[in-house]
Write an enzyme that holds these catalytic residues in place. Sequence first.
Site, mmCIF file in Angstrom:
data_model
loop_
_atom_site.group_PDB
_atom_site.id
_atom_site.type_symbol
_atom_site.label_atom_id
_atom_site.label_comp_id
_atom_site.label_asym_id
_atom_site.label_seq_id
_atom_site.Cartn_x
_atom_site.Cartn_y
_atom_site.Cartn_z
ATOM 1 N N ASP A 1 -7.145 0.924 8.553
ATOM 2 C CA ASP A 1 -8.579 1.150 8.316
ATOM 3 C C ASP A 1 -9.078 0.197 7.241
ATOM 4 O O ASP A 1 -10.160 -0.378 7.344
ATOM 5 C CB ASP A 1 -8.844 2.592 7.858
ATOM 6 C CG ASP A 1 -9.285 3.491 9.012
ATOM 7 O OD1 ASP A 1 -8.957 3.158 10.173
ATOM 8 O OD2 ASP A 1 -9.948 4.520 8.760
ATOM 9 N N ASP B 1 1.146 1.097 -2.333
ATOM 10 C CA ASP B 1 0.006 1.079 -3.268
ATOM 11 C C ASP B 1 -0.386 -0.360 -3.586
ATOM 12 O O ASP B 1 -1.562 -0.721 -3.619
ATOM 13 C CB ASP B 1 0.309 1.895 -4.545
ATOM 14 C CG ASP B 1 1.666 1.574 -5.157
ATOM 15 O OD1 ASP B 1 2.478 0.863 -4.540
ATOM 16 O OD2 ASP B 1 1.917 2.050 -6.291
ATOM 17 N N LYS C 1 7.522 2.657 0.397
ATOM 18 C CA LYS C 1 7.415 3.244 -0.943
ATOM 19 C C LYS C 1 8.845 3.544 -1.384
ATOM 20 O O LYS C 1 9.210 4.680 -1.700
ATOM 21 C CB LYS C 1 6.530 4.506 -0.884
ATOM 22 C CG LYS C 1 6.190 5.121 -2.227
ATOM 23 C CD LYS C 1 5.213 4.291 -3.049
ATOM 24 C CE LYS C 1 5.051 4.905 -4.448
ATOM 25 N NZ LYS C 1 4.250 4.039 -5.345
#
Length: 362
Positions: free
Chosen positions: A256, A228, A196
């Site tokens: 996940d 993102d 990020k």
Amino acid sequence: MSDNNKKYNIAVIPGDGIGPEVMDAGLHVLTRIAEKFGCDFKTTKVLAGGAAIDATGKCLPQETVDICKASDAVLLAAVGGPKWNDLPGDERPEKALLELRKLLGLYANLRPAMVFPQLADASPLKAEIISGGLDILVVRELTGGIYFGKKGTEKTEFGLAAYDVEQYSEMEVERIAKTAFSLAEKRNKNVISVDKSNVLESSRLWRRVVEAVAQDYPDIALDHMYVDNAAMQLVRNPKQFDVLLTSNIFGDILSDEASQITGSIGMLPSASLADGNFGMYEPVHGSAPDIAGRDIANPVAMILSIAMMLRYTFGLSREADSIENAVNEFLDKGYRTPDIASDGYTKVGTKETGLLIAEFIK
Ligand code: IPM
Ligand code: MG
């Protein structure tokens, strides 16, 4: 028949929830490997997580740490459950996992997310998005960042405030980047590093170090992606990913997501590696307390974690192949645990899955 005279010491942590039953199935397969290939595995069961809290009052008894450190590898099924949810953060079963990672120096977490062709229908993504298969390797930094940074609580004029610091040193980024690039060399030669860096200083350092490491791997294509965007791209076009390199927290979240898009989280293994050959191997799924003790949990992730241990820590690739082939045969013959079953397949329980896969070891 036997060309393996070495003795392999394995610390075994069955843990909580479905942990003990999937571990039993896994160890059954390991025993079969020992018989077939003449390997000498010595397994020592130890306590960690909720089971350890109940038995000793501590989530990670010193004895467990000592035995793990004296072993060549650790197998862990799963820890945690609602029973221990109200304990303070430092005493919860999950703390045992974090401590083990730190104490054993397991900084490189490998989480393969692949679609088994036999289970392609189970993916929640449209067929055209995953057609031709999906094979992503998430390489997550596991002993640094916000998980282990400075943390605390302080009084402010707005009430209590709490903080957890995301911090990475050049050394920490460099070694995990090297792991990712080396693994990419044996795969599709593509690394996407997630950060990020449009916002975070720690991410700017991350990106700079990853780029420096890339200089030593001229045959690997490197791209960077903001986290993102990476979360979005994983569902939009997951096939663009080969090795996905991430920090600890971003990897927790994205792994996940990656496992879920395969549709078969009960099938996915993982490895946490230290320098040298030492590693801890565990299924990606958790302790699933809601289905514990009913012989319906899928032990394949545990069984494939054992295959990873044979391959990465012991260098027994023939034995690892034979487990992976046996899992394929199990699927090809139409056997399914309830989590992946649909009409027309033969439903089998945890124990029987272990017996069948052991039987298919050639
Ligand atoms: C994981 C888990 C752990 C983590 C928890 C149980 C501490 O979510 O292995 O991904 O956050 O690393
Ligand atoms: Mg997680």
